[in-house]
Write a protein that holds these residues in place. Structure first.
Motif, PDB file in Angstrom:
ATOM      1  N   LYS A   1       0.831  -1.209   0.000  1.00 59.43           N
ATOM      2  CA  LYS A   1       0.000   0.000   0.000  1.00 59.43           C
ATOM      3  C   LYS A   1       0.862   1.253   0.000  1.00 59.43           C
ATOM      4  O   LYS A   1       0.573   2.226  -0.709  1.00 59.43           O
ATOM      5  N   GLU A   2       1.928   1.231   0.788  1.00 64.36           N
ATOM      6  CA  GLU A   2       2.820   2.395   0.849  1.00 64.36           C
ATOM      7  C   GLU A   2       3.557   2.594  -0.469  1.00 64.36           C
ATOM      8  O   GLU A   2       3.857   3.742  -0.848  1.00 64.36           O
ATOM      9  N   GLN A   3       3.827   1.519  -1.188  1.00 65.92           N
ATOM     10  CA  GLN A   3       4.477   1.644  -2.488  1.00 65.92           C
ATOM     11  C   GLN A   3       3.575   2.376  -3.478  1.00 65.92           C
ATOM     12  O   GLN A   3       4.041   3.195  -4.279  1.00 65.92           O
ATOM     13  N   VAL A   4       2.269   2.097  -3.393  1.00 60.94           N
ATOM     14  CA  VAL A   4       1.315   2.813  -4.248  1.00 60.94           C
ATOM     15  C   VAL A   4       1.313   4.302  -3.892  1.00 60.94           C
ATOM     16  O   VAL A   4       1.310   5.170  -4.781  1.00 60.94           O
ATOM     17  N   THR A   5       1.300   4.600  -2.590  1.00 62.48           N
ATOM     18  CA  THR A   5       1.360   6.001  -2.154  1.00 62.48           C
ATOM     19  C   THR A   5       2.646   6.660  -2.637  1.00 62.48           C
ATOM     20  O   THR A   5       2.645   7.816  -3.090  1.00 62.48           O
ATOM     21  N   HIS A   6       3.763   5.926  -2.551  1.00 60.02           N
ATOM     22  CA  HIS A   6       5.059   6.418  -3.024  1.00 60.02           C
ATOM     23  C   HIS A   6       4.982   6.816  -4.496  1.00 60.02           C
ATOM     24  O   HIS A   6       5.443   7.904  -4.896  1.00 60.02           O
ATOM     25  N   GLU A   7       4.380   5.947  -5.305  1.00 62.09           N
ATOM     26  CA  GLU A   7       4.298   6.209  -6.742  1.00 62.09           C
ATOM     27  C   GLU A   7       3.305   7.328  -7.055  1.00 62.09           C
ATOM     28  O   GLU A   7       3.578   8.194  -7.896  1.00 62.09           O
ATOM     29  N   ASN A   8       2.150   7.319  -6.400  1.00 64.95           N
ATOM     30  CA  ASN A   8       1.137   8.346  -6.683  1.00 64.95           C
ATOM     31  C   ASN A   8       1.584   9.735  -6.230  1.00 64.95           C
ATOM     32  O   ASN A   8       1.297  10.727  -6.888  1.00 64.95           O
ATOM     33  N   GLY A   9       2.242   9.795  -5.061  1.00 62.73           N
ATOM     34  CA  GLY A   9       2.658  11.089  -4.538  1.00 62.73           C
ATOM     35  C   GLY A   9       4.053  11.506  -4.924  1.00 62.73           C
ATOM     36  O   GLY A   9       4.484  12.614  -4.592  1.00 62.73           O
ATOM     37  N   LEU A  10       4.774  10.617  -5.649  1.00 57.75           N
ATOM     38  CA  LEU A  10       6.194  10.879  -5.950  1.00 57.75           C
ATOM     39  C   LEU A  10       6.901  11.296  -4.664  1.00 57.75           C
ATOM     40  O   LEU A  10       7.482  12.372  -4.555  1.00 57.75           O
ATOM     41  N   ALA A  11       6.833  10.400  -3.676  1.00 62.93           N
ATOM     42  CA  ALA A  11       7.322  10.714  -2.335  1.00 62.93           C
ATOM     43  C   ALA A  11       8.807  11.029  -2.326  1.00 62.93           C
ATOM     44  O   ALA A  11       9.277  11.829  -1.502  1.00 62.93           O
ATOM     45  N   ALA A  12       9.567  10.422  -3.233  1.00 64.99           N
ATOM     46  CA  ALA A  12      11.001  10.714  -3.288  1.00 64.99           C
ATOM     47  C   ALA A  12      11.248  12.177  -3.658  1.00 64.99           C
ATOM     48  O   ALA A  12      12.202  12.798  -3.183  1.00 64.99           O
ATOM     49  N   VAL A  13      10.376  12.727  -4.501  1.00 71.65           N
ATOM     50  CA  VAL A  13      10.498  14.143  -4.864  1.00 71.65           C
ATOM     51  C   VAL A  13      10.195  15.026  -3.647  1.00 71.65           C
ATOM     52  O   VAL A  13      10.873  16.022  -3.395  1.00 71.65           O
ATOM     53  N   VAL A  14       9.159  14.648  -2.887  1.00 69.82           N
ATOM     54  CA  VAL A  14       8.826  15.397  -1.670  1.00 69.82           C
ATOM     55  C   VAL A  14      10.006  15.381  -0.704  1.00 69.82           C
ATOM     56  O   VAL A  14      10.385  16.412  -0.144  1.00 69.82           O
ATOM     57  N   LEU A  15      10.610  14.218  -0.526  1.00 71.61           N
ATOM     58  CA  LEU A  15      11.752  14.109   0.373  1.00 71.61           C
ATOM     59  C   LEU A  15      12.914  14.974  -0.105  1.00 71.61           C
ATOM     60  O   LEU A  15      13.555  15.666   0.694  1.00 71.61           O
ATOM     61  N   GLU A  16      13.191  14.953  -1.394  1.00 73.57           N
ATOM     62  CA  GLU A  16      14.290  15.754  -1.930  1.00 73.57           C
ATOM     63  C   GLU A  16      14.021  17.251  -1.762  1.00 73.57           C
ATOM     64  O   GLU A  16      14.933  18.022  -1.412  1.00 73.57           O
ATOM     65  N   LEU A  17      12.784  17.679  -1.995  1.00 70.42           N
ATOM     66  CA  LEU A  17      12.448  19.093  -1.811  1.00 70.42           C
ATOM     67  C   LEU A  17      12.604  19.501  -0.349  1.00 70.42           C
ATOM     68  O   LEU A  17      13.059  20.603  -0.042  1.00 70.42           O
ATOM     69  N   HIS A  18      12.221  18.609   0.574  1.00 69.15           N
ATOM     70  CA  HIS A  18      12.402  18.913   1.992  1.00 69.15           C
ATOM     71  C   HIS A  18      13.885  19.001   2.346  1.00 69.15           C
ATOM     72  O   HIS A  18      14.285  19.854   3.154  1.00 69.15           O
ATOM     73  N   LYS A  19      14.707  18.142   1.763  1.00 64.68           N
ATOM     74  CA  LYS A  19      16.142  18.219   2.020  1.00 64.68           C
ATOM     75  C   LYS A  19      16.717  19.543   1.520  1.00 64.68           C
ATOM     76  O   LYS A  19      17.554  20.166   2.194  1.00 64.68           O
ATOM     77  N   GLN A  20      16.278  19.964   0.341  1.00 60.79           N
ATOM     78  CA  GLN A  20      16.742  21.246  -0.186  1.00 60.79           C
ATOM     79  C   GLN A  20      16.260  22.405   0.684  1.00 60.79           C
ATOM     80  O   GLN A  20      17.000  23.367   0.933  1.00 60.79           O
ATOM     81  N   LEU A  21      15.006  22.309   1.165  1.00 57.12           N
ATOM     82  CA  LEU A  21      14.474  23.348   2.042  1.00 57.12           C
ATOM     83  C   LEU A  21      15.233  23.374   3.363  1.00 57.12           C
ATOM     84  O   LEU A  21      15.554  24.448   3.891  1.00 57.12           O
ATOM     85  N   ASP A  22      15.536  22.191   3.919  1.00 59.99           N
ATOM     86  CA  ASP A  22      16.323  22.118   5.150  1.00 59.99           C
ATOM     87  C   ASP A  22      17.670  22.809   4.968  1.00 59.99           C
ATOM     88  O   ASP A  22      18.125  23.563   5.846  1.00 59.99           O
ATOM     89  N   ALA A  23      18.313  22.535   3.839  1.00 58.86           N
ATOM     90  CA  ALA A  23      19.631  23.125   3.585  1.00 58.86           C
ATOM     91  C   ALA A  23      19.543  24.638   3.426  1.00 58.86           C
ATOM     92  O   ALA A  23      20.401  25.379   3.927  1.00 58.86           O
ATOM     93  N   ALA A  24      18.494  25.113   2.746  1.00 60.99           N
ATOM     94  CA  ALA A  24      18.335  26.554   2.549  1.00 60.99           C
ATOM     95  C   ALA A  24      18.081  27.271   3.869  1.00 60.99           C
ATOM     96  O   ALA A  24      18.612  28.355   4.121  1.00 60.99           O
ATOM     97  N   VAL A  25      17.245  26.674   4.736  1.00 60.68           N
ATOM     98  CA  VAL A  25      16.965  27.274   6.035  1.00 60.68           C
ATOM     99  C   VAL A  25      18.215  27.240   6.905  1.00 60.68           C
ATOM    100  O   VAL A  25      18.529  28.222   7.611  1.00 60.68           O
ATOM    101  N   ALA A  26      18.952  26.124   6.877  1.00 56.85           N
ATOM    102  CA  ALA A  26      20.198  26.040   7.652  1.00 56.85           C
ATOM    103  C   ALA A  26      21.180  27.118   7.201  1.00 56.85           C
ATOM    104  O   ALA A  26      21.863  27.739   8.032  1.00 56.85           O
ATOM    105  N   ALA A  27      21.260  27.360   5.897  1.00 52.01           N
ATOM    106  CA  ALA A  27      22.150  28.401   5.387  1.00 52.01           C
ATOM    107  C   ALA A  27      21.727  29.782   5.884  1.00 52.01           C
ATOM    108  O   ALA A  27      22.569  30.640   6.156  1.00 52.01           O
ATOM    109  N   ALA A  28      20.404  29.998   6.009  1.00 51.03           N
ATOM    110  CA  ALA A  28      19.919  31.286   6.517  1.00 51.03           C
ATOM    111  C   ALA A  28      20.332  31.502   7.969  1.00 51.03           C
ATOM    112  O   ALA A  28      20.542  32.637   8.412  1.00 51.03           O
ATOM    113  N   TYR A  29      20.441  30.405   8.716  1.00 52.36           N
ATOM    114  CA  TYR A  29      20.927  30.490  10.098  1.00 52.36           C
ATOM    115  C   TYR A  29      22.456  30.497  10.164  1.00 52.36           C
ATOM    116  O   TYR A  29      23.025  30.727  11.227  1.00 52.36           O
TER     117      TYR A  29
END
Length: 311
Positions: free
Chosen positions: A229-257
């Motif tokens: 079931k989670e694999q279907v959610t992974h494919e439908n939501g492109l969860a890897a893309v969400v994770l990568e965007l969060h990593k980029q956001l984390d890095a950008a916020v860390a740089a601001a600090y």
């Protein structure tokens, strides 16, 4: 042009709904028992009817909460509030105990649909620049929320993986970074990309909920295997893309600090607490780092704002 159920631009549409819903809640909790008493119901019957409403409301949200992520927001709000109004009107002309039980259940069902839909409407239709400020989306914001929400106002302990956003504990004391305009623009761009991605995938897959998507994202982050079931959610939501965007956001916020993006949670929290104390000392000395000066500091001159932001 579609009507946008936002906060600032559509306050004339959104505010009356909030007021009506508050009126319904106040009417039920304060006047329902009195109404039942005037109709000669026993204390047991009054208590039972009064209990059916919140019971259906609470249990109903287990079903309506995921629905609110997928349905058009205006229709559920309209029909659920219409149902609430019709039930309250019917209660005035009803004297039957079974009928009151049924009406209380319908009222609870209507309220169960209203609240999650209100919350998702605010989240979906309010531009990112008007939401809780964007660093709270990053890992430092989540770490702060987890520490701030060890218990809620009732004193009930909460597990660390299930934080709840409480403004007075999470937003008000949170020390935002003194980011440059370029850093602010980068954080804003990444947050908009994240928001657009999630909305696009939910539009393409109506059964996809943010709860399911982020459960998968956290498993991917931890390197854990996914169920079918989670694999279907992974494919439908492109969860890897969400994770990568969060990593980029984390890095950008860390740089601001001006911090390393790989700080352990304990070190990150320690630095946030220290920065909170530093901000408190600055404000006591007269320096306030406004997040939205146009709204927060209307009485402050532009010269004072420039001096405050430069410090």
């Amino acid at each position: 042009m579609p009507v946008r159920l936002g906060l600032r631009e559509n306050a004339q549409q959104f505010t009356p709904l909030v007021i009506v819903n508050a009126f319904v809640g106040g009417t039920v909790w304060s006047l329902l028992q009195l109404l039942l008493a005037t109709k000669s119901f026993t204390l047991t019957q009054i208590g039972t009817v009064a209990a059916v409403y919140p019971a259906v409301w609470g249990l109903g949200q287990l079903l309506t909460d995921p629905l609110a992520d997928r349905l058009c927001k205006k229709d559920p709000l309209f029909w659920s509030m219409l149902l609430q109004g019709a039930v309250l009107l019917a209660m005035l002309f009803t004297s039957s105990y079974p009928a009151f039980l049924a009406l209380a259940a319908l009222l609870g069902a209507g309220t169960a649909l209203v609240y999650p839909t209100f919350l998702t409407a605010v989240a979906e239709y309010t531009p990112a620049t008007q939401r809780g400020h964007l660093p709270l989306l990053a890992r430092c914001g989540l770490c702060h929320r987890r520490a701030a929400d060890g218990t809620v106002s009732s004193g009930i302990p909460r597990p660390p993986h299930d934080p709840v956003y409480v403004k007075s504990r999470c937003f008000d004391p949170f020390p935002f970074p003194a980011a440059t305009e370029a850093q602010q623009a980068e954080i804003h761009k990444l947050a908009e990309q994240l928001d657009s991605h999630r909305k696009r995938q939910q539009a393409q897959h109506p059964t996809l909920t943010l709860t399911d998507l982020y459960n998968v994202v956290e498993k991917l982050r931890a390197g854990l295997p996914l169920t079918a079931k989670e694999q279907v959610t992974h494919e439908n939501g492109l969860a890897a893309v969400v994770l990568e965007l969060h990593k980029q956001l984390d890095a950008a916020v860390a740089a601001a600090y001006d911090w390393a993006p790989t700080l352990p949670d304990a070190e990150l929290l320690t630095r946030l607490v220290q920065l909170n104390q530093q901000r408190a000392a600055e404000e006591a000395a007269g320096t306030v780092r406004y997040l939205r000066p146009a709204y927060q500091a209307k009485s402050v001159s532009s010269e004072q704002l420039a001096m405050s932001n430069e410090q």
